[in-house]
Design a protein around this motif. Structure first.
Motif, PDB file in Angstrom:
ATOM      1  N   VAL A 147       6.005   9.674   1.568  1.00  0.00           N
ATOM      2  CA  VAL A 147       5.281   8.584   2.375  1.00  0.00           C
ATOM      3  C   VAL A 147       6.251   8.038   3.394  1.00  0.00           C
ATOM      4  N   CYS A 148       5.386   8.112   4.844  1.00  0.00           N
ATOM      5  CA  CYS A 148       6.000   7.625   5.825  1.00  0.00           C
ATOM      6  C   CYS A 148       5.900   6.284   6.312  1.00  0.00           C
ATOM      7  N   ILE A 149       6.948   5.371   6.503  1.00  0.00           N
ATOM      8  CA  ILE A 149       6.881   4.065   6.537  1.00  0.00           C
ATOM      9  C   ILE A 149       7.861   3.738   8.126  1.00  0.00           C
ATOM     10  N   LYS A 150       6.923   3.102   9.025  1.00  0.00           N
ATOM     11  CA  LYS A 150       7.584   2.563  10.316  1.00  0.00           C
ATOM     12  C   LYS A 150       7.824   1.080  10.447  1.00  0.00           C
TER      13      LYS A 150
ATOM     14  N   GLU B  49       0.649  -1.097  -0.011  1.00  0.00           N
ATOM     15  CA  GLU B  49       0.009   0.043  -0.100  1.00  0.00           C
ATOM     16  C   GLU B  49       0.840   1.180   0.097  1.00  0.00           C
ATOM     17  N   ALA B  50       1.930   1.265   0.840  1.00  0.00           N
ATOM     18  CA  ALA B  50       2.764   2.484   0.834  1.00  0.00           C
ATOM     19  C   ALA B  50       3.517   2.582  -0.376  1.00  0.00           C
ATOM     20  N   PHE B  51       4.174   1.391  -0.816  1.00  0.00           N
ATOM     21  CA  PHE B  51       4.900   1.512  -2.092  1.00  0.00           C
ATOM     22  C   PHE B  51       4.279   2.057  -3.304  1.00  0.00           C
ATOM     23  N   ASP B  52       2.931   1.593  -3.305  1.00  0.00           N
ATOM     24  CA  ASP B  52       2.054   1.788  -4.655  1.00  0.00           C
ATOM     25  C   ASP B  52       1.810   3.380  -4.306  1.00  0.00           C
ATOM     26  N   LYS B  53       1.448   4.048  -3.087  1.00  0.00           N
ATOM     27  CA  LYS B  53       1.312   5.323  -3.000  1.00  0.00           C
ATOM     28  C   LYS B  53       2.356   6.161  -3.325  1.00  0.00           C
ATOM     29  N   ALA B  54       3.579   5.954  -3.173  1.00  0.00           N
ATOM     30  CA  ALA B  54       4.831   6.592  -3.469  1.00  0.00           C
ATOM     31  C   ALA B  54       5.098   6.546  -4.944  1.00  0.00           C
TER      32      ALA B  54
ATOM     33  N   PRO C 297      11.103   6.380  -4.859  1.00  0.00           N
ATOM     34  CA  PRO C 297       9.824   5.618  -4.858  1.00  0.00           C
ATOM     35  C   PRO C 297       9.971   3.993  -5.053  1.00  0.00           C
ATOM     36  N   ASP C 298      11.016   3.578  -5.753  1.00  0.00           N
ATOM     37  CA  ASP C 298      11.412   2.425  -6.063  1.00  0.00           C
ATOM     38  C   ASP C 298      12.287   1.590  -5.053  1.00  0.00           C
ATOM     39  N   LEU C 299      12.275   2.425  -3.775  1.00  0.00           N
ATOM     40  CA  LEU C 299      12.844   1.763  -2.592  1.00  0.00           C
ATOM     41  C   LEU C 299      14.494   1.908  -2.497  1.00  0.00           C
ATOM     42  N   LYS C 300      15.049   2.593  -3.235  1.00  0.00           N
ATOM     43  CA  LYS C 300      16.492   2.643  -3.239  1.00  0.00           C
ATOM     44  C   LYS C 300      16.790   3.947  -2.234  1.00  0.00           C
ATOM     45  N   PRO C 301      17.875   3.680  -1.133  1.00  0.00           N
ATOM     46  CA  PRO C 301      18.110   4.703  -0.437  1.00  0.00           C
ATOM     47  C   PRO C 301      19.183   5.722  -1.036  1.00  0.00           C
ATOM     48  N   PHE C 302      19.024   6.816  -0.493  1.00  0.00           N
ATOM     49  CA  PHE C 302      20.006   7.838  -1.021  1.00  0.00           C
ATOM     50  C   PHE C 302      20.419   8.811   0.002  1.00  0.00           C
ATOM     51  N   ALA C 303      19.876   8.950   1.019  1.00  0.00           N
ATOM     52  CA  ALA C 303      20.272   9.780   2.459  1.00  0.00           C
ATOM     53  C   ALA C 303      19.660   9.158   3.650  1.00  0.00           C
ATOM     54  N   GLY C 304      20.596   9.173   4.571  1.00  0.00           N
ATOM     55  CA  GLY C 304      20.112   8.379   5.822  1.00  0.00           C
ATOM     56  C   GLY C 304      20.876   8.744   7.065  1.00  0.00           C
TER      57      GLY C 304
ATOM     58  N   LYS D 163       6.330  10.167  -4.930  1.00  0.00           N
ATOM     59  CA  LYS D 163       6.796  10.780  -3.585  1.00  0.00           C
ATOM     60  C   LYS D 163       7.949   9.993  -3.139  1.00  0.00           C
ATOM     61  N   LEU D 164       8.713  10.588  -2.451  1.00  0.00           N
ATOM     62  CA  LEU D 164      10.046  10.021  -1.746  1.00  0.00           C
ATOM     63  C   LEU D 164       9.423   9.234  -0.431  1.00  0.00           C
ATOM     64  N   ILE D 165       9.922   8.390   0.096  1.00  0.00           N
ATOM     65  CA  ILE D 165       9.725   7.628   0.936  1.00  0.00           C
ATOM     66  C   ILE D 165      10.710   8.006   2.211  1.00  0.00           C
ATOM     67  N   PHE D 166      10.059   8.172   3.416  1.00  0.00           N
ATOM     68  CA  PHE D 166      10.767   8.494   4.511  1.00  0.00           C
ATOM     69  C   PHE D 166      10.536   6.915   5.423  1.00  0.00           C
TER      70      PHE D 166
END
Length: 740
Positions: A89-92, A43-48, A126-133, A53-56
């Motif tokens: 899109v914020c994911i916990k 659900e979160a991946f589809d929304k992004a 949006p395709d789940l690749k990290p770029f900052a953290g 949108k980026l994912i946090f």
């Protein structure tokens, strides 16, 4: 059984997000944040993707102190919540539920920032690749750190202005991570020579050892059972050498200092997570199941080796804590107890350690009695406070208390020997134990009136496995049948609630639900490598303690399933997670024995045990292939893999099958078994040949049928590679052979 205890009165929440439908206690803690949190999932991946949108991604766990701090400061802040909801899109994620997701992004954070930890904060495309953290961010900019609000706004701006560059960069990062994280066998590599690996690991541990206080660093100090178990094995293989003697001294001294320290809960039993100082004094107060399980095993081994009852009493203390406070009535074990709690029922704010610390005044009021036979005017409080290092102004250094949560408080620590305390007050040494016990009893009763810390009632297959091993090994070494029964109850719980008999697969987690029932999430999380490895280890330990063959049969079935789901046929060794999850960018192999041993380390010994119980020699071959895959690391920095270094010795020395032929109910058989259990021998597997040729073991190992009881008495055989020694009917002779 564990109880939730009292916490502050609930108020009506202003906000509720999707996490309210989750089972994880950590996710539920965030269900009323003004952040529109999603759990990890489609659900979160589809929304992004749909909203571009980026994912946090925020990863933590329910007993993590800094996770609570970041929630209080940032995730409960309405303005920051609005920035997060508008731009991301914020994911916990609960890292204990999803170690696979945690490891992928932690690999990124460690590679790019040089550090890691929780809470982990990562921004993904949006395709789940990290770029900052990073990890914890304060809410606003400070002198030395940029604030979370600023980071959010800057990253949102970057996505607007430089989307293409950011996507390109994330692809490069992913390729670098794939390259960095690959562990595979090089060419025709064979397992590294055990002698060299063991010697290097011993030297590296010896160089980092703290001669005064034990342990292997200045501070912070962690109770690393993997190091201590390595040292026990090193000693067992070098008993007559100075190095062997030093290895044993290092391990036993560390265990003694830990048990005397504040990291050990002298009133409520069990061990806290780690010590913030060199002296094992001021801990981070959370208590984790995986520590209790491993330490129960380690203290039991220390007793086996030394015969010192002190170590047996510490193992019993840990198991009392787990039985009382971390046990579900259905038989499983809960994950953890938090560090933070409300100091009183009227408090509005939680404090770290509030449940565990004392003022001198409180102790004096609880222990006012004068002590007969002591120097005139001595009270029970005087004796207790002297022995446990209690000071009028508190015994915690301000350096170790940055938030002043422990000001004026005392963390109990044994500062002197019973003899010294007794002589200080003119007491007979024999009387001190009873006085201290009475003091601890009264403090325990007083502490029960305080609000309890939060209890994480999630039950994980892997950690339950470690705890079953703790109960089973302590039961065998201390000859305590009730511990073996508790291990059996927990193994039955795993089979009932965390195993799917239709597919033959383990599940990762289940939860304490309403009315204390055991619940499963709507889509159960499948078991990871660590779940299989620690459960298989537990079942072997439980078989050796109980001699019930059903556990052995299940262990071997699970080993076949582990091979099918996780084995890397190209590069050797096992992946941490199975193939086929498109949301996981990397399939990793852990390469560090830390708070828990890495699964590939433990599985080497599991495979060798499995081969002994089944006759399947391909499992021995697999064990060698794992050691070959990690060969370079084992040669250069075995201190990073002490459990795997230990396993190289087990591999090269070949396991001894200790077969006892006898009637399980016969006194002579029981005496032989007690003898085997009383000896620490790192390269033995125990089996009982009870004469039932239709039983599981006889079907697996035809050679057992040729072993007989000599003169009708319980008889032991030591077998290696399926060739056996002459029959042994004397426990003393058997002990001698096991120790040689």
């Amino acid at each position: 059984m564990a109880t939730g205890g009292t916490t502050s009165p609930p108020s009506v929440p202003r906000h509720t997000n999707r996490l309210i439908n989750e089972k994880s206690p950590y996710l539920l803690q965030h269900a009323h944040n003004p952040v529109d949190w999603y759990p990890w999932g489609q659900e979160a991946f589809d929304k992004a993707k749909k909203e571009n949108k980026l994912i946090f991604l925020s990863v933590g766990y329910s007993t993590c102190h800094w996770c609570h701090v970041m929630e209080e400061e940032s995730f409960k802040n309405k303005e920051i919540g609005e920035i997060m909801n508008k731009n991301f899109v914020c994911i916990k994620v609960d890292r204990e539920e999803r170690p696979d997701v945690d490891k992928v992004y932690m690999t990124f954070v460690q590679a790019t920032s040089g550090g890691g930890g929780w809470p982990m904060s990562v921004w993904l495309t949006p395709d789940l690749k990290p770029f900052a953290g990073g990890t914890y961010f304060p809410p606003e900019d400070g002198v030395h750190r940029v604030g979370f609000r600023t980071v959010l706004l800057r990253i949102a701006e970057q996505w607007k202005e430089n989307k293409e560059a950011l996507l390109e960069n994330s692809q490069k990062i992913l390729e670098a991570l794939l390259y960095r994280s690959e562990i595979h066998v090089q060419g025709q590599e064979s397992p590294p020579p055990s002698k060299e690996v063991m010697a290097t690991c011993f030297k590296q541990l010896s160089n980092s050892y703290d001669e005064d206080y034990g342990g292997f660093s200045e501070s912070p100090k962690f109770p690393t059972p993997v190091n201590l178990n390595f040292l026990f094995t090193y000693w067992a293989l070098h008993r007559t050498t100075p190095e062997g003697a030093r290895a044993l001294r290092m391990a036993l001294h560390t265990l003694k200092m830990m048990a005397h320290g504040g990291i050990h809960d002298h009133i409520g039993q069990g061990f806290h997570r780690y010590s913030t100082d060199q002296h094992w004094h001021v801990p981070h107060f959370e208590k984790m199941l995986y520590d209790q399980g491993q330490l129960a095993t380690t203290y039991s081994r220390a007793f086996q080796i030394s015969g010192d009852e002190f170590f047996a009493s510490v193992a019993q203390d840990i198991l009392l804590y787990v039985s009382r406070d971390l046990s579900d009535q259905a038989g499983g074990f809960y994950s953890a107890e938090d560090a933070d709690s409300y100091p009183t029922t009227a408090s509005e704010k939680k404090r770290e350690g509030a449940f565990c610390v004392w003022t001198a005044e409180e102790i004096r009021a609880l222990l006012p009695d004068s002590v007969e036979g002591a120097t005139e005017g001595t009270t029970l409080g005087d004796v207790f406070m002297h022995h446990y290092g209690v000071k009028e102004t508190g015994n915690v250094s301000p350096m170790k208390d940055p938030h002043q949560e422990l000001k004026g408080k005392n963390v109990l620590i044994v500062r002197c020997s019973p003899e010294l305390t007794a002589s200080r007050f003119g007491l007979e040494p024999g009387r001190l134990g009873a006085l201290l016990q009475e003091g601890r009893r009264r403090l325990s009763t007083a502490r029960a009136q305080r609000p309890r810390p939060h209890l994480d009632t999630k039950m994980l297959a892997a950690w339950n496995g470690l705890m079953i091993s703790g109960f089973a090994q302590a039961g065998a070494a201390l000859a305590e049948q009730e511990y073996v029964s508790r291990a059996t109850q927990a193994a039955a719980f795993l089979r009932r609630h965390l195993f799917d008999p239709a597919s033959g697969r383990l599940l990762r987690s289940c939860y304490r639900g309403k009315d204390n029932t055991v619940e499963q999430s709507a889509v159960p999380i499948q078991g990871f490598l660590e779940d299989y490895v620690f459960v298989i280890q537990a079942l072997f330990d439980l078989y050796e303690a109980s001699l019930e063959q059903g556990w052995l049969e299940w262990a071997l079935q699970l080993q076949h399933m582990q091979d099918k789901l996780f084995w890397d046929p190209k590069g050797f060794a096992y992946f941490s997670s199975e193939a086929g999850d498109p949301s996981l960018l990397l399939r990793l192999k852990d390469d560090q024995d830390g708070a828990e041993p890495t699964p590939n380390s433990v599985t080497v010994t599991n495979l060798l045990r499995a081969a002994c119980y089944s006759g399947h020699t391909e499992w021995v071959e697999k064990a060698g292939q794992i050691l070959a895959a990690f060969s370079e690391r084992l040669r250069k920095i075995p201190i990073a893999l002490p459990e795997m270094a230990r396993a190289t010795a087990v591999f090269h020395h070949t396991l001894k099958q200790v077969v006892i032929c006898g009637d399980p109910q016969g006194e002579d058989t029981k005496e032989m078994l007690r003898c085997v259990h009383s000896v620490f021998s790192p390269n033995k597997v125990l089996m009982l040949a009870d004469g039932d040729s239709t039983g599981f073991l006889y079907r697996q190992l035809p050679f057992l049928a040729s072993l007989e009881r000599k003169d009708g008495k319980a008889t032991a055989y030591l077998c290696s590679n399926f060739a056996c020694s002459l029959p042994i009917t004397s426990p003393q002779e058997l002990r001698g052979m096991l120790c040689s």
